[in-house]
Design a protein around this motif. Structure first.
Motif: not given
Length: 260
Positions: A84, A102, A105
């Motif tokens: 990443n 992302e 999360k």
């Protein structure tokens, strides 16, 4: 026109044409070198540092006798973080995967196994990217590493599609541990172009198409199973998954007929 000027004109024309051709060839070769350097740069910075660990992650996570054979598990979270951090070398497919990971999360996982599903999806597209870069390097197309990448990309695709059909992560792992029964099928009957298209199927068509694929795949694997002595555990894994998909397909067909 005075005939005495004709040879001079022809000579000048030929010289001009030769200069244009030379300029074109020089530009073409320069662009080719530039692209080659760009591919090599991406290979050095985004493929070579991580691709081995991606393959090792699959091999350790799906090892048939994981408890006995695997000394230590690969730190997949650290690997994903490193990939990443260098996403500026990636492409749009991978950027989309990084965003999904992302974004996940910040929300509750009501569906279940979303983190693992998105991880497997990202690794599929990472190997797709790696395969494309390797093919563009000198002699990169036929080397063993490229073949390994292509083989494992197919396996990650199968793994992802299982989880996209809401097969629990542990059950998907059980299936992938038996990949020695369907590796030859994937090699001979499933090409990467078709698999990439399946990965991109719209959500409204995905479930039925994926189920159809796995039923076709399992029916072919059963031929190999019948040729070999199998553990009861192995037969149970294939049988339970087949019944799961048949029941799902029956439910989908029932709902579709009800709407008509």
């Amino acid at each position: 026109m005075n005939e005495e000027y004709i040879p001079a004109i022809i000579t000048a024309s030929v010289a001009f044409l030769a200069a244009v051709i030379a300029q074109f060839i020089s530009y073409f070769l320069s662009e080719k070198r530039s692209r080659r350097n760009e591919y090599f740069d991406k290979y050095e910075r985004f493929v070579a540092p991580y691709v081995n660990e991606v393959l090792i992650f699959y091999k350790t996570e799906t090892n048939y006798d994981h408890l006995s054979d695997v000394i230590t598990d690969l730190d997949i979270n650290n690997l994903v973080m490193n990939i990443n951090e260098n996403k500026k070398y990636s492409n749009t497919r991978l950027l989309e995967c990084f965003f999904e990971i992302e974004e996940n999360k910040y929300f509750s996982d009501y569906r279940g196994d979303t983190e693992n599903r998105l991880l497997v999806k990202m690794l599929f597209w990472y190997l797709d990217y790696s395969n494309n870069i390797m093919k563009k390097l000198p002699q990169g197309k036929g080397i063993n590493m490229t073949l390994q990448i292509r083989e494992h990309q197919k396996l990650f695709g199968i793994w992802y599609m299982l989880m996209e059909l809401d097969v629990p992560y542990s059950k998907a792992i059980d299936f992938m541990r038996l990949d020695f029964y369907f590796k030859s099928f994937l090699s001979d009957r499933v090409n990467l172009k078709a698999l990439r298209k399946m990965m991109l199927i719209s959500p409204d068509k995905k479930t039925k198409d994926y189920i159809g694929f796995f039923l076709w795949m399992i029916s072919n694997v059963e031929v190999e199973m019948n040729k070999n002595s199998m553990e009861q555990y192995e037969r149970t894994v294939f049988f339970e998954l087949e019944q799961r998909f048949l029941n799902s397909l029956e439910r989908i067909n029932y709902l579709e007929n009800k709407k008509r």
